[in-house]
Motif scaffolding. Structure first.
Motif, PDB file in Angstrom:
ATOM      1  N   GLU A 198       0.586  -1.209  -0.113  1.00 54.67           N
ATOM      2  CA  GLU A 198      -0.071  -0.059  -0.159  1.00 54.67           C
ATOM      3  C   GLU A 198       0.657   1.764   0.291  1.00 54.67           C
ATOM      4  OE1 GLU A 198      -3.042   0.060   2.632  1.00 54.67           O
ATOM      5  OE2 GLU A 198      -3.661   1.966   1.898  1.00 54.67           O
ATOM      6  N   PHE A 199       0.557   2.879  -0.870  1.00 56.44           N
ATOM      7  CA  PHE A 199       1.430   3.528  -1.094  1.00 56.44           C
ATOM      8  C   PHE A 199       0.400   5.104  -0.876  1.00 56.44           C
ATOM      9  CE2 PHE A 199       4.388   0.837  -2.224  1.00 56.44           C
ATOM     10  CZ  PHE A 199       5.507   0.925  -1.652  1.00 56.44           C
ATOM     11  N   CYS A 200      -0.662   4.727  -0.559  1.00 55.85           N
ATOM     12  CA  CYS A 200      -1.624   6.240  -0.628  1.00 55.85           C
ATOM     13  C   CYS A 200      -2.953   5.410  -0.493  1.00 55.85           C
ATOM     14  CB  CYS A 200      -2.112   6.304  -2.138  1.00 55.85           C
ATOM     15  SG  CYS A 200      -3.162   7.331  -2.588  1.00 55.85           S
ATOM     16  N   GLN A 201      -3.933   6.179   0.234  1.00 52.40           N
ATOM     17  CA  GLN A 201      -5.257   6.012   0.579  1.00 52.40           C
ATOM     18  C   GLN A 201      -5.762   6.779   0.722  1.00 52.40           C
ATOM     19  OE1 GLN A 201      -4.345   5.377   5.378  1.00 52.40           O
ATOM     20  NE2 GLN A 201      -5.322   6.784   5.437  1.00 52.40           N
ATOM     21  N   SER A 202      -5.634   7.382  -0.794  1.00 50.29           N
ATOM     22  CA  SER A 202      -6.642   8.286  -0.954  1.00 50.29           C
ATOM     23  C   SER A 202      -7.103   9.486  -0.213  1.00 50.29           C
ATOM     24  CB  SER A 202      -7.228   8.063  -1.954  1.00 50.29           C
ATOM     25  OG  SER A 202      -8.401   6.822  -1.795  1.00 50.29           O
ATOM     26  N   ILE A 240       2.872  14.804   0.358  1.00 50.59           N
ATOM     27  CA  ILE A 240       4.162  13.785  -0.094  1.00 50.59           C
ATOM     28  C   ILE A 240       5.466  14.705   0.095  1.00 50.59           C
ATOM     29  CG2 ILE A 240       2.666  11.441  -0.386  1.00 50.59           C
ATOM     30  CD1 ILE A 240       4.641  11.582  -2.980  1.00 50.59           C
ATOM     31  N   HIS A 241       5.192  15.992  -0.492  1.00 49.73           N
ATOM     32  CA  HIS A 241       6.499  16.736  -1.038  1.00 49.73           C
ATOM     33  C   HIS A 241       6.763  17.187   0.362  1.00 49.73           C
ATOM     34  CE1 HIS A 241       2.732  18.890  -0.651  1.00 49.73           C
ATOM     35  NE2 HIS A 241       3.612  20.121   0.033  1.00 49.73           N
ATOM     36  N   ASN A 242       6.144  17.350   1.524  1.00 52.53           N
ATOM     37  CA  ASN A 242       7.061  17.546   2.552  1.00 52.53           C
ATOM     38  C   ASN A 242       7.510  16.875   3.352  1.00 52.53           C
ATOM     39  OD1 ASN A 242       6.047  20.248   3.084  1.00 52.53           O
ATOM     40  ND2 ASN A 242       3.547  18.695   3.208  1.00 52.53           N
ATOM     41  N   PHE A 243       7.091  15.468   3.365  1.00 53.99           N
ATOM     42  CA  PHE A 243       8.213  13.940   3.918  1.00 53.99           C
ATOM     43  C   PHE A 243       8.960  13.092   3.263  1.00 53.99           C
ATOM     44  CE2 PHE A 243       4.316  14.907   5.094  1.00 53.99           C
ATOM     45  CZ  PHE A 243       4.081  15.538   6.910  1.00 53.99           C
ATOM     46  N   GLY A 244       9.867  13.839   1.499  1.00 53.34           N
ATOM     47  CA  GLY A 244      11.084  13.569   0.776  1.00 53.34           C
ATOM     48  C   GLY A 244      10.318  12.498   0.243  1.00 53.34           C
ATOM     49  N   GLY A 245       8.694  12.688  -0.152  1.00 54.89           N
ATOM     50  CA  GLY A 245       8.326  11.958  -1.257  1.00 54.89           C
ATOM     51  C   GLY A 245       7.829  10.282  -0.738  1.00 54.89           C
ATOM     52  N   LEU A 246       7.865  10.326   0.195  1.00 55.96           N
ATOM     53  CA  LEU A 246       7.107   9.235   1.255  1.00 55.96           C
ATOM     54  C   LEU A 246       5.937   9.296   1.867  1.00 55.96           C
ATOM     55  CD1 LEU A 246      10.463   9.100   1.743  1.00 55.96           C
ATOM     56  CD2 LEU A 246       9.415   6.750   2.553  1.00 55.96           C
ATOM     57  N   CYS A 247       4.830   8.831   1.669  1.00 53.57           N
ATOM     58  CA  CYS A 247       3.643   8.845   2.212  1.00 53.57           C
ATOM     59  C   CYS A 247       2.707   8.834   3.514  1.00 53.57           C
ATOM     60  CB  CYS A 247       2.213   8.663   1.514  1.00 53.57           C
ATOM     61  SG  CYS A 247       1.266   8.701   2.589  1.00 53.57           S
ATOM     62  N   PRO A 248       2.728   9.703   5.168  1.00 50.88           N
ATOM     63  CA  PRO A 248       3.241   8.828   5.932  1.00 50.88           C
ATOM     64  C   PRO A 248       1.598   9.011   6.190  1.00 50.88           C
ATOM     65  CG  PRO A 248       3.108  11.062   6.245  1.00 50.88           C
ATOM     66  CD  PRO A 248       3.349  11.436   4.660  1.00 50.88           C
ATOM     67  N   ILE A 249       0.541   8.759   5.631  1.00 47.04           N
ATOM     68  CA  ILE A 249      -0.664   8.515   5.832  1.00 47.04           C
ATOM     69  C   ILE A 249      -0.994   7.141   5.682  1.00 47.04           C
ATOM     70  CG2 ILE A 249      -3.181   9.285   5.853  1.00 47.04           C
ATOM     71  CD1 ILE A 249      -1.471  11.875   6.507  1.00 47.04           C
TER      72      ILE A 249
END
Lengths: 122, 223
Positions: free
Chosen positions: B131-135, B141-150
Protein backbone atom coordinates in the motif's frame (compact mmCIF):
# COMPACT_ATOMS: atom_id res chain seq x y z
CA UNK A 1 16.18 -48.55 -24.23
CA UNK A 2 12.66 -49.65 -25.15
CA UNK A 3 11.44 -49.02 -21.63
CA UNK A 4 7.80 -49.61 -20.84
CA UNK A 5 5.61 -47.15 -19.04
CA UNK A 6 1.86 -47.32 -18.38
CA UNK A 7 -0.16 -46.72 -21.57
CA UNK A 8 -2.67 -44.52 -19.74
CA UNK A 9 -0.16 -41.65 -19.67
CA UNK A 10 -0.76 -39.09 -22.37
CA UNK A 11 2.16 -36.78 -23.02
CA UNK A 12 1.64 -33.10 -23.75
CA UNK A 13 4.91 -31.58 -24.91
CA UNK A 14 5.88 -28.05 -23.92
CA UNK A 15 9.15 -26.26 -24.69
CA UNK A 16 9.93 -25.86 -20.97
CA UNK A 17 7.88 -26.57 -17.85
CA UNK A 18 8.08 -22.81 -17.27
CA UNK A 19 5.42 -22.65 -20.00
CA UNK A 20 3.00 -24.68 -17.89
CA UNK A 21 0.39 -22.51 -16.27
CA UNK A 22 -2.19 -23.24 -13.59
CA UNK A 23 -4.97 -23.25 -16.16
CA UNK A 24 -3.33 -26.07 -18.15
CA UNK A 25 -3.39 -28.36 -15.12
CA UNK A 26 -6.91 -27.29 -14.13
CA UNK A 27 -8.23 -27.86 -17.65
CA UNK A 28 -6.91 -31.43 -17.57
CA UNK A 29 -8.70 -32.09 -14.27
CA UNK A 30 -11.83 -30.29 -15.47
CA UNK A 31 -11.94 -32.44 -18.59
CA UNK A 32 -11.81 -35.60 -16.56
CA UNK A 33 -8.13 -36.55 -16.31
CA UNK A 34 -7.67 -38.69 -13.20
CA UNK A 35 -4.33 -37.05 -12.55
CA UNK A 36 -1.87 -34.69 -14.17
CA UNK A 37 1.80 -34.32 -13.51
CA UNK A 38 4.53 -32.06 -14.73
CA UNK A 39 7.86 -33.65 -15.61
CA UNK A 40 10.46 -30.93 -15.56
CA UNK A 41 14.23 -30.95 -15.74
CA UNK A 42 16.30 -31.45 -12.61
CA UNK A 43 16.45 -28.40 -10.38
CA UNK A 44 19.46 -26.28 -11.26
CA UNK A 45 19.55 -27.67 -14.80
CA UNK A 46 16.83 -25.60 -16.49
CA UNK A 47 18.00 -24.31 -19.87
CA UNK A 48 15.93 -21.20 -19.13
CA UNK A 49 17.35 -20.97 -15.59
CA UNK A 50 14.17 -21.19 -13.53
CA UNK A 51 11.35 -22.66 -15.64
CA UNK A 52 11.12 -25.84 -13.59
CA UNK A 53 11.19 -23.90 -10.30
CA UNK A 54 8.31 -21.71 -11.50
CA UNK A 55 6.42 -24.82 -12.62
CA UNK A 56 6.79 -26.33 -9.15
CA UNK A 57 5.30 -23.22 -7.53
CA UNK A 58 2.38 -23.31 -9.97
CA UNK A 59 1.78 -26.99 -9.28
CA UNK A 60 1.70 -26.17 -5.56
CA UNK A 61 -0.81 -23.38 -6.24
CA UNK A 62 -3.03 -25.81 -8.17
CA UNK A 63 -2.80 -28.34 -5.32
CA UNK A 64 -3.92 -25.64 -2.88
CA UNK A 65 -6.81 -24.68 -5.15
CA UNK A 66 -7.91 -28.30 -5.62
CA UNK A 67 -7.83 -28.85 -1.86
CA UNK A 68 -10.15 -25.88 -1.48
CA UNK A 69 -12.67 -27.34 -3.90
CA UNK A 70 -12.61 -30.86 -2.52
CA UNK A 71 -10.44 -32.60 -5.15
CA UNK A 72 -7.51 -34.66 -3.87
CA UNK A 73 -4.39 -32.49 -4.40
CA UNK A 74 -2.38 -35.68 -4.91
CA UNK A 75 -3.94 -35.91 -8.36
CA UNK A 76 -1.50 -33.18 -9.40
CA UNK A 77 2.25 -33.46 -8.95
CA UNK A 78 5.59 -32.04 -10.02
CA UNK A 79 8.49 -34.36 -10.82
CA UNK A 80 12.04 -33.60 -11.83
CA UNK A 81 13.35 -35.93 -14.53
CA UNK A 82 16.54 -35.42 -16.45
CA UNK A 83 15.88 -35.46 -20.20
CA UNK A 84 18.40 -38.29 -20.60
CA UNK A 85 17.03 -40.39 -17.74
CA UNK A 86 14.57 -42.71 -19.46
CA UNK A 87 14.37 -45.18 -16.58
CA UNK A 88 13.33 -42.39 -14.18
CA UNK A 89 10.73 -41.12 -16.66
CA UNK A 90 9.20 -44.61 -16.76
CA UNK A 91 9.45 -44.93 -12.96
CA UNK A 92 7.68 -41.60 -12.47
CA UNK A 93 4.93 -42.67 -14.89
CA UNK A 94 4.44 -45.87 -12.91
CA UNK A 95 4.56 -44.05 -9.56
CA UNK A 96 1.96 -41.51 -10.61
CA UNK A 97 -0.23 -44.17 -12.20
CA UNK A 98 -0.19 -46.21 -9.01
CA UNK A 99 -0.92 -43.15 -6.90
CA UNK A 100 -3.88 -42.15 -9.02
CA UNK A 101 -5.12 -45.73 -9.21
CA UNK A 102 -5.13 -45.68 -5.42
CA UNK A 103 -7.18 -42.47 -5.41
CA UNK A 104 -9.64 -43.95 -7.86
CA UNK A 105 -11.21 -42.35 -10.93
CA UNK A 106 -11.70 -38.63 -11.06
CA UNK A 107 -15.06 -37.59 -9.63
CA UNK A 108 -15.41 -35.55 -12.82
CA UNK A 109 -15.07 -38.55 -15.13
CA UNK A 110 -18.27 -40.32 -14.22
CA UNK A 111 -18.88 -41.46 -17.78
CA UNK A 112 -15.94 -43.86 -17.79
CA UNK A 113 -15.12 -44.71 -14.20
CA UNK A 114 -13.06 -47.77 -15.03
CA UNK A 115 -10.60 -46.02 -17.29
CA UNK A 116 -7.58 -44.41 -15.78
CA UNK A 117 -6.51 -41.25 -17.48
CA UNK A 118 -3.27 -39.56 -16.70
CA UNK A 119 -1.71 -36.61 -18.38
CA UNK A 120 1.96 -35.88 -18.27
CA UNK A 121 3.14 -32.43 -19.10
CA UNK A 122 6.76 -31.69 -19.81
CA UNK B 1 -3.29 0.94 -9.16
CA UNK B 2 -6.11 -0.65 -7.21
CA UNK B 3 -4.82 -3.85 -5.63
CA UNK B 4 -7.25 -6.69 -5.04
CA UNK B 5 -7.18 -10.37 -4.25
CA UNK B 6 -9.56 -13.19 -4.94
CA UNK B 7 -12.00 -14.17 -2.24
CA UNK B 8 -11.67 -17.72 -0.91
CA UNK B 9 -13.21 -20.21 -3.37
CA UNK B 10 -15.48 -21.49 -0.60
CA UNK B 11 -17.00 -18.03 -0.18
CA UNK B 12 -17.51 -17.63 -3.92
CA UNK B 13 -19.09 -21.10 -4.21
CA UNK B 14 -21.51 -20.19 -1.42
CA UNK B 15 -22.45 -16.96 -3.24
CA UNK B 16 -23.41 -18.73 -6.44
CA UNK B 17 -24.76 -21.90 -4.80
CA UNK B 18 -28.34 -21.19 -5.85
CA UNK B 19 -27.50 -20.31 -9.45
CA UNK B 20 -27.09 -22.54 -12.51
CA UNK B 21 -26.00 -20.08 -15.17
CA UNK B 22 -23.39 -17.53 -14.22
CA UNK B 23 -21.46 -14.96 -16.25
CA UNK B 24 -17.94 -14.50 -14.86
CA UNK B 25 -16.65 -11.07 -15.86
CA UNK B 26 -13.00 -10.06 -15.65
CA UNK B 27 -11.44 -6.61 -16.02
CA UNK B 28 -8.38 -5.65 -18.07
CA UNK B 29 -7.56 -2.70 -15.80
CA UNK B 30 -5.80 -2.67 -12.44
CA UNK B 31 -6.83 -6.20 -11.47
CA UNK B 32 -5.18 -7.62 -14.57
CA UNK B 33 -1.92 -5.90 -13.64
CA UNK B 34 -2.11 -7.15 -10.04
CA UNK B 35 -3.02 -10.64 -11.28
CA UNK B 36 -6.34 -10.82 -9.44
CA UNK B 37 -9.09 -10.52 -12.04
CA UNK B 38 -7.79 -10.47 -15.60
CA UNK B 39 -8.42 -12.99 -18.38
CA UNK B 40 -5.99 -15.44 -16.83
CA UNK B 41 -7.53 -15.33 -13.36
CA UNK B 42 -11.02 -15.53 -14.86
CA UNK B 43 -9.95 -18.79 -16.55
CA UNK B 44 -8.57 -20.25 -13.35
CA UNK B 45 -11.56 -19.28 -11.20
CA UNK B 46 -14.00 -20.41 -13.88
CA UNK B 47 -12.34 -23.80 -14.15
CA UNK B 48 -12.21 -24.21 -10.35
CA UNK B 49 -15.89 -23.35 -9.97
CA UNK B 50 -16.93 -25.73 -12.74
CA UNK B 51 -14.85 -28.53 -11.22
CA UNK B 52 -16.31 -27.96 -7.73
CA UNK B 53 -19.90 -27.84 -8.96
CA UNK B 54 -19.51 -30.83 -11.26
CA UNK B 55 -18.05 -32.84 -8.40
CA UNK B 56 -21.01 -31.81 -6.24
CA UNK B 57 -23.36 -33.13 -8.92
CA UNK B 58 -24.74 -29.66 -9.51
CA UNK B 59 -23.04 -28.50 -12.72
CA UNK B 60 -22.56 -24.80 -13.23
CA UNK B 61 -22.93 -23.30 -16.69
CA UNK B 62 -20.31 -20.59 -16.45
CA UNK B 63 -19.27 -18.32 -19.29
CA UNK B 64 -16.08 -16.27 -19.05
CA UNK B 65 -15.81 -12.76 -20.44
CA UNK B 66 -13.26 -10.03 -19.74
CA UNK B 67 -14.05 -6.38 -20.34
CA UNK B 68 -11.58 -3.63 -21.16
CA UNK B 69 -12.60 -1.98 -17.88
CA UNK B 70 -15.53 -2.30 -15.52
CA UNK B 71 -15.32 1.26 -14.21
CA UNK B 72 -16.68 2.91 -17.37
CA UNK B 73 -20.32 2.56 -18.45
CA UNK B 74 -19.47 2.12 -22.14
CA UNK B 75 -17.68 -1.15 -21.40
CA UNK B 76 -20.42 -2.35 -19.04
CA UNK B 77 -22.80 -1.76 -21.94
CA UNK B 78 -20.99 -4.49 -23.90
CA UNK B 79 -22.55 -7.06 -21.58
CA UNK B 80 -26.06 -6.18 -22.80
CA UNK B 81 -26.30 -8.97 -25.42
CA UNK B 82 -25.45 -11.50 -22.73
CA UNK B 83 -27.42 -10.10 -19.82
CA UNK B 84 -30.63 -8.91 -21.45
CA UNK B 85 -31.82 -12.22 -22.92
CA UNK B 86 -32.22 -14.20 -19.72
CA UNK B 87 -29.26 -16.44 -20.54
CA UNK B 88 -27.68 -15.92 -17.12
CA UNK B 89 -29.08 -16.02 -13.59
CA UNK B 90 -26.25 -14.12 -11.96
CA UNK B 91 -23.01 -12.23 -12.60
CA UNK B 92 -19.73 -12.78 -10.80
CA UNK B 93 -17.35 -9.86 -11.23
CA UNK B 94 -13.59 -10.13 -10.90
CA UNK B 95 -13.05 -6.36 -10.96
CA UNK B 96 -12.41 -4.15 -7.95
CA UNK B 97 -15.70 -3.41 -6.20
CA UNK B 98 -16.47 -0.63 -8.69
CA UNK B 99 -17.13 -3.25 -11.38
CA UNK B 100 -19.90 -5.25 -9.70
CA UNK B 101 -21.56 -1.99 -8.65
CA UNK B 102 -21.54 -0.68 -12.22
CA UNK B 103 -22.92 -3.99 -13.53
CA UNK B 104 -25.64 -4.02 -10.87
CA UNK B 105 -26.56 -0.44 -11.68
CA UNK B 106 -26.98 -1.23 -15.38
CA UNK B 107 -28.61 -4.69 -15.25
CA UNK B 108 -31.32 -6.12 -13.04
CA UNK B 109 -29.28 -9.19 -12.14
CA UNK B 110 -27.85 -10.57 -8.96
CA UNK B 111 -24.20 -9.48 -9.00
CA UNK B 112 -21.46 -10.93 -6.78
CA UNK B 113 -17.92 -9.69 -6.12
CA UNK B 114 -15.26 -12.38 -6.59
CA UNK B 115 -12.49 -10.13 -5.28
CA UNK B 116 -11.73 -8.23 -2.13
CA UNK B 117 -10.54 -4.75 -3.08
CA UNK B 118 -7.60 -4.25 -0.80
CA UNK B 119 -5.67 -1.00 -1.29
CA UNK B 120 -4.08 1.50 -3.66
CA UNK B 121 -0.52 0.41 -4.14
CA UNK B 122 2.25 -0.83 -6.33
CA UNK B 123 4.30 -3.95 -6.86
CA UNK B 124 7.53 -4.36 -4.86
CA UNK B 125 8.49 -7.39 -6.95
CA UNK B 126 6.68 -10.05 -8.98
CA UNK B 127 3.86 -11.33 -6.77
CA UNK B 128 4.29 -8.78 -3.97
CA UNK B 129 2.19 -5.63 -3.63
CA UNK B 130 2.15 -2.95 -0.95
CA UNK B 131 0.00 0.00 0.00
CA UNK B 132 1.28 3.45 -0.96
CA UNK B 133 -1.80 5.67 -0.93
CA UNK B 134 -5.10 5.83 0.88
CA UNK B 135 -6.60 8.55 -1.28
CA UNK B 136 -6.86 11.14 1.48
CA UNK B 137 -7.62 13.69 -1.21
CA UNK B 138 -4.87 16.18 -0.38
CA UNK B 139 -1.38 14.93 -1.21
CA UNK B 140 1.34 16.11 1.15
CA UNK B 141 4.19 13.73 0.37
CA UNK B 142 6.48 16.53 -0.83
CA UNK B 143 6.85 17.57 2.81
CA UNK B 144 8.18 14.16 3.73
CA UNK B 145 10.84 13.38 1.16
CA UNK B 146 8.25 12.00 -1.23
CA UNK B 147 7.01 9.33 1.18
CA UNK B 148 3.45 9.16 2.42
CA UNK B 149 3.01 9.12 6.21
CA UNK B 150 -0.77 8.86 5.84
CA UNK B 151 -0.82 5.47 4.11
CA UNK B 152 2.51 4.09 5.22
CA UNK B 153 2.51 4.98 8.93
CA UNK B 154 0.24 2.70 10.94
CA UNK B 155 -1.02 5.74 12.86
CA UNK B 156 -0.99 8.12 9.88
CA UNK B 157 1.13 10.47 11.96
CA UNK B 158 1.92 13.89 10.55
CA UNK B 159 4.71 14.37 13.07
CA UNK B 160 6.60 11.17 13.66
CA UNK B 161 8.05 8.83 14.50
CA UNK B 162 6.24 7.53 17.55
CA UNK B 163 7.74 5.46 20.33
CA UNK B 164 6.84 2.28 18.50
CA UNK B 165 9.57 2.74 15.92
CA UNK B 166 12.39 0.31 16.57
CA UNK B 167 15.30 -0.63 14.32
CA UNK B 168 13.50 0.96 11.38
CA UNK B 169 10.43 -1.22 11.89
CA UNK B 170 6.93 -0.47 13.10
CA UNK B 171 5.71 -1.95 16.36
CA UNK B 172 2.59 -3.21 14.57
CA UNK B 173 4.67 -5.75 12.64
CA UNK B 174 8.28 -6.48 11.82
CA UNK B 175 7.13 -6.71 8.21
CA UNK B 176 6.25 -3.01 8.18
CA UNK B 177 9.00 -0.45 7.67
CA UNK B 178 8.62 2.61 9.91
CA UNK B 179 7.93 5.23 7.25
CA UNK B 180 9.15 7.93 9.62
CA UNK B 181 12.53 6.22 9.74
CA UNK B 182 12.47 6.16 5.93
CA UNK B 183 11.46 9.83 5.88
CA UNK B 184 14.30 10.73 8.25
CA UNK B 185 16.83 8.76 6.20
CA UNK B 186 15.67 10.32 2.95
CA UNK B 187 15.51 13.87 4.31
CA UNK B 188 19.05 13.38 5.62
CA UNK B 189 20.23 12.12 2.25
CA UNK B 190 18.56 15.08 0.54
CA UNK B 191 20.26 17.48 2.99
CA UNK B 192 16.84 18.63 4.19
CA UNK B 193 16.67 17.07 7.62
CA UNK B 194 16.22 20.52 9.18
CA UNK B 195 12.80 20.66 7.52
CA UNK B 196 11.70 17.94 9.89
CA UNK B 197 11.69 20.53 12.73
CA UNK B 198 8.48 21.89 11.29
CA UNK B 199 5.39 20.83 13.23
CA UNK B 200 2.49 20.00 10.95
CA UNK B 201 -1.02 20.82 12.15
CA UNK B 202 -3.76 18.25 12.46
CA UNK B 203 -4.67 17.04 8.98
CA UNK B 204 -7.90 18.27 7.47
CA UNK B 205 -9.72 15.04 6.67
CA UNK B 206 -12.64 16.73 4.91
CA UNK B 207 -11.04 15.85 1.55
CA UNK B 208 -10.95 12.20 2.57
CA UNK B 209 -13.88 9.95 3.46
CA UNK B 210 -14.88 12.30 6.28
CA UNK B 211 -16.55 14.49 3.67
CA UNK B 212 -18.76 11.60 2.54
CA UNK B 213 -18.55 9.87 -0.86
CA UNK B 214 -16.45 11.94 -3.22
CA UNK B 215 -17.09 13.04 -6.77
CA UNK B 216 -15.07 14.93 -9.37
CA UNK B 217 -16.76 16.83 -12.18
CA UNK B 218 -14.68 18.18 -15.08
CA UNK B 219 -16.82 20.48 -17.19
CA UNK B 220 -14.06 20.66 -19.82
CA UNK B 221 -14.35 16.95 -20.45
CA UNK B 222 -18.10 16.58 -20.51
CA UNK B 223 -19.70 15.63 -23.83
Amino acid sequence: MRLNYPPNVRIVAVPCTGRVDMIHLLRAIEQGADGVYVAGCMEGECHFVSGNLKARRRVEAVKKLLREIGIEPERVEMFNVSASDGPRFAAVAREMTERVRGLGPSPLAKDHPLDLHLQAVG
Amino acid sequence: MVIAERKPIEEILAMVADFKKVLLVGCKGCVTVCCAGGTKEVGILGSALRIARKKAGNPLALVEHTLERQCDPEYIEQLAPMLENGEFDAVLSMACSVGPQFIAKRYLKQVFPALNTTFIGGSLEHGVWAEFCQSCGNCIIHNFGGLCPISRCSKSLMNGPCGGSSGGKCEVSNEIDCVWQLIYDRMTALGQVDRMRKIFPIKDWSTSRDGGPRKITREDLKL
